[in-house]
Design an enzyme around this catalytic site. Structure first.
Site, PDB file in Angstrom:
ATOM      1  CG  ASP A  19      -3.366  -7.181  10.176  1.00 45.30           C
ATOM      2  OD1 ASP A  19      -3.473  -6.959   8.962  1.00 45.30           O
ATOM      3  OD2 ASP A  19      -4.184  -7.885  10.802  1.00 45.30           O
ATOM      4  CG  HIS A  54      -5.567   2.659  15.150  1.00 41.56           C
ATOM      5  ND1 HIS A  54      -6.103   3.839  14.693  1.00 41.56           N
ATOM      6  CD2 HIS A  54      -5.632   1.791  14.101  1.00 41.56           C
ATOM      7  CE1 HIS A  54      -6.488   3.690  13.434  1.00 41.56           C
ATOM      8  NE2 HIS A  54      -6.209   2.463  13.056  1.00 41.56           N
ATOM      9  CD  GLU A  64      -4.398 -16.965   1.013  1.00 42.16           C
ATOM     10  OE1 GLU A  64      -5.509 -16.960   1.558  1.00 42.16           O
ATOM     11  OE2 GLU A  64      -3.894 -17.942   0.408  1.00 42.16           O
ATOM     12  CG  ASN A 104      -1.773   1.142   1.430  1.00 36.23           C
ATOM     13  OD1 ASN A 104      -1.412   2.251   1.035  1.00 36.23           O
ATOM     14  ND2 ASN A 104      -2.922   0.922   2.026  1.00 36.23           N
TER      15      ASN A 104
HETATM   16  P1  IMP Z   1      -5.106  -3.765   6.856  1.00 38.48           P
HETATM   17  O1  IMP Z   1      -4.399  -3.409   8.116  1.00 38.48           O
HETATM   18  O2  IMP Z   1      -4.456  -3.160   5.665  1.00 38.48           O
HETATM   19  O3  IMP Z   1      -5.364  -5.239   6.751  1.00 38.48           O
HETATM   20  O4  IMP Z   1      -6.545  -3.078   6.858  1.00 38.48           O
HETATM   21  C1  IMP Z   1      -7.457  -3.145   7.886  1.00 38.48           C
HETATM   22  C2  IMP Z   1      -8.669  -2.299   7.597  1.00 38.48           C
HETATM   23  O5  IMP Z   1      -9.040  -1.648   8.827  1.00 38.48           O
HETATM   24  C3  IMP Z   1      -8.455  -1.154   6.637  1.00 38.48           C
HETATM   25  O6  IMP Z   1      -8.708  -1.544   5.327  1.00 38.48           O
HETATM   26  C4  IMP Z   1      -9.474  -0.116   7.115  1.00 38.48           C
HETATM   27  O7  IMP Z   1     -10.721  -0.316   6.569  1.00 38.48           O
HETATM   28  C5  IMP Z   1      -9.596  -0.405   8.584  1.00 38.48           C
HETATM   29  N1  IMP Z   1      -8.817   0.624   9.267  1.00 38.48           N
HETATM   30  C6  IMP Z   1      -7.586   0.520   9.792  1.00 38.48           C
HETATM   31  N2  IMP Z   1      -7.169   1.689  10.286  1.00 38.48           N
HETATM   32  C7  IMP Z   1      -8.170   2.566  10.059  1.00 38.48           C
HETATM   33  C8  IMP Z   1      -8.330   3.951  10.321  1.00 38.48           C
HETATM   34  O8  IMP Z   1      -7.466   4.661  10.852  1.00 38.48           O
HETATM   35  N3  IMP Z   1      -9.505   4.484   9.926  1.00 38.48           N
HETATM   36  C9  IMP Z   1     -10.483   3.776   9.307  1.00 38.48           C
HETATM   37  N4  IMP Z   1     -10.378   2.511   9.027  1.00 38.48           N
HETATM   38  C10 IMP Z   1      -9.231   1.886   9.402  1.00 38.48           C
END
Ligand code: IMP
Length: 215
Positions: free
Chosen positions: A83, A202, A54, A24
């Protein structure tokens, strides 16, 4: 699990190259800005052509660790992965590690692709099934895993508490920001100035713990 609260046992991260185990571009840019002051030269997993493993874990830490281990093994460099997700008390901490999956559109919904308004609606629908007195407490978690090529690992967890609003409000931020109102505020994460969100998020909490422990 050691979440980064004891200072004594952490391995220090020496200046030099660090792989950001994420494909990303936005995340990589944000992490680069945070770590450059410490003499760290972040390179992204996609720049190195590393495959994306995965995310088969059932906790944030497991998923962050499996991404960081794969990148450290594949590159021979220390690697950092994160994560994150939203947890809702009344839903047994769901969507949790499946936060992104809840936004995944099925073919009959015009998928593949992600729809965050649909995902926020799913959360709200499940809360509505519990009745008007359902507990609307929620929190975002960000877990950072730092792994060295010899397998040494450090894990840091950041958290921000809040409540869920409905309908969604605000146009800034991403993901579930429009329904998340952090504790002590009246605005949603999507209504707050990004700098204000980044000060209390967070992700900021997790990075503060990492910086305190490894630099
Ligand atoms: P990953 O950590 O890329 O697997 O994504 C986890 C998902 O949590 C993201 O796609 C967001 O939808 C959600 N998420 C994580 N952090 C935030 C934030 O700061 N605001 C809103 N959504 C969040």
């Amino acid at each position: 699990m050691d979440m980064g609260y004891s200072m004594a046992m952490h391995r220090k991260l020496a200046p030099g190259k660090l792989v950001i185990a994420s494909h990303n571009a936005g995340k990589v840019r944000e992490i680069r800005a945070l770590l450059e002051p410490f003499g760290i030269e972040p390179v992204s997993a996609s720049d190195l052509g590393l495959p994306e493993p995965e995310e088969t874990g059932t906790t944030f830490a497991e998923n962050a660790l499996l991404k960081a281990h794969a990148a450290a093994q594949g590159s021979g460099l220390p690697a950092l992965a994160d994560d994150s997700g939203l947890c809702v008390a009344a839903l047994g901490d769901a969507p949790g590690v499946y936060t992104a999956d809840w936004a995944e559109k099925q073919p009959f919904e015009g998928g593949p692709g992600r729809d965050w308004y649909m995902a926020m609606g799913k959360v709200e629908g499940k809360l509505a099934e519990l009745g008007p007195d359902a507990d609307r407490s929620a929190w975002f978690i960000c877990t950072l895993a730092l792994v060295w090529p010899d397998g040494h690992e450090e894990v840091f967890e950041g958290r921000v508490n809040g409540t869920l609003a409905w309908p969604p409000r605000g146009r800034m931020g991403f993901g579930y920001d429009p329904v998340f109102v952090p504790l002590g505020r009246t605005q949603s994460f999507a209504e707050l100035d990004p700098a204000e969100k980044h000060a209390i998020s967070h992700r900021a909490d997790a990075f503060r713990k990492l910086v305190a422990a490894v630099f």
